[in-house]
Write a protein that holds these residues in place. Structure first.
Motif, PDB file in Angstrom:
ATOM      1  N   PHE B  43       0.863  -1.202   0.060  1.00 18.00           N
ATOM      2  CA  PHE B  43      -0.120  -0.077   0.077  1.00 18.00           C
ATOM      3  C   PHE B  43       0.755   1.420   0.000  1.00 18.00           C
ATOM      4  CE2 PHE B  43      -2.687  -3.328   1.314  1.00 18.00           C
ATOM      5  CZ  PHE B  43      -3.923  -3.138   0.823  1.00 18.00           C
ATOM      6  N   GLU B  44       1.991   1.269   0.683  1.00 20.42           N
ATOM      7  CA  GLU B  44       2.702   2.371   0.900  1.00 20.42           C
ATOM      8  C   GLU B  44       3.608   2.492  -0.512  1.00 20.42           C
ATOM      9  OE1 GLU B  44       3.436   2.899   5.800  1.00 20.42           O
ATOM     10  OE2 GLU B  44       5.263   2.139   4.621  1.00 20.42           O
ATOM     11  N   LYS B  45       3.818   1.423  -1.087  1.00 16.15           N
ATOM     12  CA  LYS B  45       4.471   1.601  -2.562  1.00 16.15           C
ATOM     13  C   LYS B  45       3.468   2.012  -3.389  1.00 16.15           C
ATOM     14  CE  LYS B  45       7.153  -2.926  -1.936  1.00 16.15           C
ATOM     15  NZ  LYS B  45       7.203  -4.163  -2.311  1.00 16.15           N
ATOM     16  N   VAL B  46       2.196   1.906  -3.511  1.00 19.00           N
ATOM     17  CA  VAL B  46       1.069   2.352  -4.300  1.00 19.00           C
ATOM     18  C   VAL B  46       1.433   3.913  -4.271  1.00 19.00           C
ATOM     19  CG1 VAL B  46      -1.236   2.772  -4.655  1.00 19.00           C
ATOM     20  CG2 VAL B  46      -0.332   0.511  -4.624  1.00 19.00           C
ATOM     21  N   ARG B  47       1.184   4.340  -2.819  1.00 15.96           N
ATOM     22  CA  ARG B  47       1.087   5.758  -2.329  1.00 15.96           C
ATOM     23  C   ARG B  47       2.219   6.626  -3.273  1.00 15.96           C
ATOM     24  NH1 ARG B  47       1.202   7.641   3.396  1.00 15.96           N
ATOM     25  NH2 ARG B  47       1.330   9.652   2.340  1.00 15.96           N
ATOM     26  N   ASP B  48       3.357   5.793  -3.146  1.00 15.11           N
ATOM     27  CA  ASP B  48       4.570   6.500  -3.653  1.00 15.11           C
ATOM     28  C   ASP B  48       4.824   6.489  -5.238  1.00 15.11           C
ATOM     29  OD1 ASP B  48       5.404   6.514  -1.043  1.00 15.11           O
ATOM     30  OD2 ASP B  48       7.340   5.316  -1.221  1.00 15.11           O
ATOM     31  N   ASP B  73      -5.798  -8.916   0.344  1.00 14.97           N
ATOM     32  CA  ASP B  73      -6.904  -8.862  -0.116  1.00 14.97           C
ATOM     33  C   ASP B  73      -6.270  -7.607  -1.732  1.00 14.97           C
ATOM     34  OD1 ASP B  73      -9.218  -7.642  -1.457  1.00 14.97           O
ATOM     35  OD2 ASP B  73     -10.182  -7.292   0.508  1.00 14.97           O
ATOM     36  N   PHE B  74      -6.153  -8.551  -2.743  1.00 15.14           N
ATOM     37  CA  PHE B  74      -5.678  -7.803  -3.878  1.00 15.14           C
ATOM     38  C   PHE B  74      -6.818  -6.778  -4.401  1.00 15.14           C
ATOM     39  CE2 PHE B  74      -2.416 -10.882  -3.703  1.00 15.14           C
ATOM     40  CZ  PHE B  74      -1.168  -9.962  -4.082  1.00 15.14           C
ATOM     41  N   ARG B  79      -8.232  -1.320  -5.266  1.00 15.92           N
ATOM     42  CA  ARG B  79      -8.960  -0.120  -5.118  1.00 15.92           C
ATOM     43  C   ARG B  79      -8.417   0.974  -4.518  1.00 15.92           C
ATOM     44  NH1 ARG B  79     -12.346  -4.433  -3.546  1.00 15.92           N
ATOM     45  NH2 ARG B  79     -11.800  -4.010  -1.579  1.00 15.92           N
ATOM     46  N   PHE B  80      -7.334   0.632  -3.795  1.00 13.73           N
ATOM     47  CA  PHE B  80      -6.583   1.650  -3.033  1.00 13.73           C
ATOM     48  C   PHE B  80      -5.805   2.603  -4.211  1.00 13.73           C
ATOM     49  CE2 PHE B  80      -2.388   3.018  -0.964  1.00 13.73           C
ATOM     50  CZ  PHE B  80      -3.073   3.635   0.191  1.00 13.73           C
ATOM     51  N   ALA B  87      -3.356   2.295 -11.515  1.00 16.42           N
ATOM     52  CA  ALA B  87      -3.871   1.037 -11.464  1.00 16.42           C
ATOM     53  C   ALA B  87      -2.675   0.068 -11.284  1.00 16.42           C
ATOM     54  CB  ALA B  87      -4.465   0.771 -12.781  1.00 16.42           C
ATOM     55  N   LEU B  88      -2.956  -1.179 -10.879  1.00 18.30           N
ATOM     56  CA  LEU B  88      -2.096  -2.219 -10.799  1.00 18.30           C
ATOM     57  C   LEU B  88      -1.781  -2.931 -12.220  1.00 18.30           C
ATOM     58  CD1 LEU B  88      -3.184  -3.949  -7.328  1.00 18.30           C
ATOM     59  CD2 LEU B  88      -1.394  -1.911  -7.809  1.00 18.30           C
ATOM     60  N   GLY B  89      -0.526  -3.064 -12.532  1.00 20.74           N
ATOM     61  CA  GLY B  89      -0.443  -3.679 -13.706  1.00 20.74           C
ATOM     62  C   GLY B  89       0.393  -4.909 -13.912  1.00 20.74           C
ATOM     63  N   THR B  90       1.421  -5.243 -14.684  1.00 17.53           N
ATOM     64  CA  THR B  90       2.126  -6.679 -14.800  1.00 17.53           C
ATOM     65  C   THR B  90       2.364  -7.372 -13.386  1.00 17.53           C
ATOM     66  OG1 THR B  90       3.050  -5.779 -16.790  1.00 17.53           O
ATOM     67  CG2 THR B  90       3.985  -7.621 -15.894  1.00 17.53           C
TER      68      THR B  90
END
Lengths: 387, 387, 387, 387
Positions: B43-48, B73-74, B79-80, B87-90
């Protein structure tokens, strides 16, 4: 070609120094795989190194890496080594694992960090004195990853200054041996990338400053035996770090990747008077990432010995005659003849005559030592590059 | 040469995928230096990663690495990400950090371990479905360190078998993207060392199997843009892993080592129809060992954008005319003209017109985000390659 | 960053020496392609070289290669050059095209051949005196193709002896500049393979012995700008042979293969005080195998000038501040800013202000000179490496 | 390990094709040194090649290079060869020495020149028919020196088109063998740089199109035995061009630079079923620039034979057991055991039992053949790459 009997005595003078860190865990940036029986302190490393010597008669000393091998009482460690039939050798400094050194050590822009690095070397010199060894070996991870990141030129001056300070502190019987390396861990530039740089610095320091040649630290295509010949000619070859590589600084078992290159190197060592000369220390510097470590070291010293025997067998006089005649194929044939000679049987005999096992690999495996240490060394922190 | 206004719209179609692992700690086998504010979970990686997109408009997706980015929970992670504008990718698999994989994964002699590796890829495919992404990217660390250690030939057959099993499990909208790499962590041979091997395997698998080209995974002297052109011609270029290197797989910031090479690569991408084509994923794969990670990623996507702009500006018609006339210097001059054009000012304007900061590096520095996360992310386990 | 006006005067001090042989035919071992208008004697080469200077103002001297440029009356050749607005420069010896030199020249086992090679250099020194030039440049093709073929060590001693004899003969204003090269035409070892060897020899000779750095003579991955910085620091950088390469000693147009590398080299030249310093000769050493030769030389000197301008524009003070702050990305950004600055427009103005054509390539093409020499130079033997 | 007696019969099946051009003069771009006795026409080359076979029993065929070996009556040349105990083999095309081909042949922008190149291959196919040989081998020098000079992508399409036209013309028993090469004579890109490109093209052509692997045509660090294994697995290894190299395409005597690499290659050949299989032609492609040519070829075929014997001796079953057990050092030891076995004495016996000289090098030297041809072949034009 010389006969094996002609070189048997000469082979007795061979001594190969083992790196204490080869007995600990190592790996790549992707993973360090552990292995059972890994030593947890310098005393256990001494025990393992002593086994290599016990089974081969080739490895009477073990080099230290500080801080990895820091102990409270180096005198005790020395005596422990002596009790196990070996001695402690070269002290290797380490200025690449503290947060302070992220951007350099002796070449750092911050004088405080430079001083810290100098102090670390002073500590190493003290250890040298306590264990009664000769050589301080310096390999610096200093360098930069991005163009512009550092002042390449100024770093050379800082390096010269730091080395001079360290050199002055050496005892009269000590030497400073400066290693060079093309790249890694720094990716754009390293502060001592090649033998020329190392040579320029040791010339500025004085007679007891020498160059260490690690066989895995060159650009692709570099003729390493030429550098060996040149450094011997210039009187500045201090030590070898033997290992082998296919690509970068792979730190594989010496002779495993290109046995003929090892032969050519050893021919120049013999040709240049470096064999069994106190000036030149033969050391291993390897990582046994996936293979068992003590057998890996045994295999390594045997490889060096086998190839040394081939180099000693070379008919230097026939070679000279062919060279002077401009007989290209003839000279090459004399050269290859020594390389292709299978010395393994005679070396087995040689060992038995000296009370050593004919087949050190098999004898060690049969000794049960690996099983013993795997059972004994439970718990604790296995030694590794980060410990 | 084209004018910047001609290419402004085209630049909007650029999307660069960020690797989640670039935000965690990384290093060399010698040392992993930590840094304040390092994320401790996906989650913190997503924020960065979202910050990189916020300041550049260039990085709408973040790739995952399993197990590093495994969460309960992917759907929640997706959603996060969406809440943060990306968005999440590969999904990248990882079969190089378990003790089981020490001697191989899909190519291991032991069928139990091969099955384990296959199962891991099945898990990755499930994650793909949960996050609604397309590509399963496979880079295998499989290989050997010593000649004779493994059966090179049989390992190819095992690899083909394992890949086929994985490929079958893919959903109809998924792709398998197979990466190749010359060496490291294996030092003697790797099981997918070059594009030819990757190509032979994906041809055997089917239409939805593609090749991933990591710009740092080639032998010295390899003409990478040729491979780009060839794979586009063959319809098999699936994705890029962008980074730059001076020596080995240095994983430096893309464009930092040889900007002209990056230009040549992007010219072939444009020439071959790979730009803004859904077939080709532009991804970064880098390590920020000594520089701050989020600015490192911002710098990287800007580098790709700047060089893409230069490639788009190339006067392909004038180039064609000079090429057909056999005008060596003339054709080269047309080519270099685009490379030497300074697009930075116009790109700053372009950004401002689109509500982005003119200078994303400065704007990010001024945002205080680094200071915030350094203060917030205290305690816990910083993400890294081993976590 | 500095403004162009700040560096305009400094650019006037740039002087690039042209190699006479770049105007003759050259090729690979596979084929030498001829071209119309190729000069047939040194006088015609002077005319061509003078054209490069006429259109660029950058190339006031032409280097000679003996015996290729041997004439009966060097005084006449000098005057002819002066009449065409240029001067004769460095004299390059050649000991690689006589049957005698098949197995070596200064390092040959046969003293008669060594003496012949020494005598050839004495002739070159005489020519130096006649044309009033300073530097004798020595590149030796000496080396071996097969391990064992020659005595690597002894050849160093013979080399040292030969160089000493030549050095003694030099006039008080002359210099000996020793070039190094990794390989080719010798494939196993060369007698001066790296800067370290060249440095060790020139140190033994004396103050007026220097090193020549050819940018195409290194192993893959070598950091050339480091060597530049080091040789400047050691006071031993005598001259550059500029060219570019992708693989081996390709001798392509300088800046064509890796413009950023050329920038980094020139930054170190400026940083180390080598720019416009009489100590350091900027020379080209290139082959125009497939492109027209005079435009090839014009393109080359312009490339050096453009990159020199970028290097001079570098904000060394901002760089220093970022470096001292340990700001990796900041320092790199300052560095890249200079590289990415498009100086071409301002250089065109700079030229016009000095009575030179804004676009030397176009102006030369429009001049009709190529057509003139193609028509005039019919018959005779076109100059080439073998003539 | 197998015993020599186990492999003696297998060794009889070895056949190594000699390149006609190895008997002519060759050199580097710097100099082609002549040698006495050099053949002046294909008939004299046949006589020399036949000598290699006479003294070794290993070289029953000689490959041709067109136009170098063009004769009026190929039937007569075939009969001449038969009278001397050998046959004519592979026909090699040459599209790199006409002025037309300066910028390409099958990939040229000009359809007239492409047609000329196609026609040349048609001529080669006719020669194939006349001499009753199987393989048309195509190595293209096509490529570019400067980025932008050519359209890399379009050249692939032109190449595919040209190859298809040539392939169609082949007789039902003929094969097209496509060679690849990293660089030289082109320095920026070559149109068939790697095995992947060659493979993609031969796959598109059909079953009788194969890949030729020249051991000197790879980037530094390439694992060649892997490519051997892969091409055998894919059923596309058509032939070897054996030679050895330290740096680039040095074309030295096979086995001279890295004998262990030759061993590893031959192990994969044996492992993959390529030894003595009609599918795989063993050919030499070497230049004897400084050593005598016929002895150079004798040395070469002996090197291949010696290393083949070692590969055949490898205990594949013991190797398999160690590999499956994950015994890294054990497997490597089995492998090295075969390499280090000195087979020279037994090969001498093997030869004598078959009516061949025990020491072919000495026997040839004693035969006086070199002296004879040196005396006979006076006048005329010595064969070489340019004749």
């Amino acid at each position: 070609m010389a006969q094996f009997t002609d070189i048997a005595a000469s082979l007795e003078r061979q001594a190969i120094e083992l790196p204490s860190w080869a007995f600990g865990n190592s790996g790549t940036r992707f993973k360090v795989f552990g292995s059972p029986g890994t030593p947890r302190d310098p005393f256990e490393k001494v025990r393992d190194a002593a086994k290599v010597h016990e089974f081969t008669g080739l490895a009477p000393t073990m080099a230290l890496h500080i801080p990895w091998d820091r102990v409270d009482d180096f005198g005790a460690l020395s005596r422990f080594a002596a009790d196990h039939g070996i001695a402690l050798g070269t002290v290797n400094s380490n200025t690449f694992q503290e947060a302070d050194y992220k951007l350099g050590s002796l070449t750092h822009t911050d004088p405080r960090i430079r001083q810290r690095a100098v102090d670390h070397h002073f500590e190493c010199i003290e250890i040298l004195e306590r264990i009664g060894a000769r050589d301080l070996k310096i390999w610096l991870a200093d360098g930069t990853n991005y163009p512009g990141q550092g002042d390449i030129r100024r770093r050379q001056d800082l390096l010269a200054e730091g080395l001079a300070t360290i050199y002055e502190r050496l005892g009269p019987d000590n030497r400073l041996v400066l290693e060079y390396k093309l790249f890694e861990p720094a990716f754009y530039h390293t502060d001592v990338p090649d033998w020329g740089t190392s040579y320029a610095h040791v010339m500025a320091l004085g007679e007891r400053a020498k160059v260490c040649l690690d066989t895995g630290h060159h650009a692709p295509g570099t003729n390493i035996e030429f550098i060996v010949a040149q450094l011997l000619r210039l009187g500045r070859l201090g030590s070898f770090d033997f290992n082998s590589r296919f690509y970068a600084d792979d730190d594989l078992i010496v002779g495993a990747a290109d046995p003929f290159q090892l032969f050519r190197i050893l021919v120049e060592v013999v040709r240049g008077g470096g064999y069994a000369h106190p000036e030149v220390t033969f050391m291993l510097d390897q990582c046994h990432n996936i293979e068992p470590k003590i057998p890996g070291q045994i295999r390594s010293v045997l490889n060096v010995q086998e190839m040394t025997a081939r180099a000693l067998l070379l008919d230097f006089e026939a070679l000279r005659v062919a060279q002077e005649a401009g007989d290209v194929l003839g000279a090459n044939a004399v050269f290859m003849d020594a390389f292709y000679t299978d010395v393994r049987g005679e070396l087995a005999d040689w060992r038995q005559e000296r009370g050593l096992p004919a087949d050190p690999m098999a004898a060690f495996a049969a000794s049960g030592y690996l099983e013993t240490i795997a059972a004994e060394r439970i718990g604790g922190q296995a030694a590794g590059w980060d410990a």
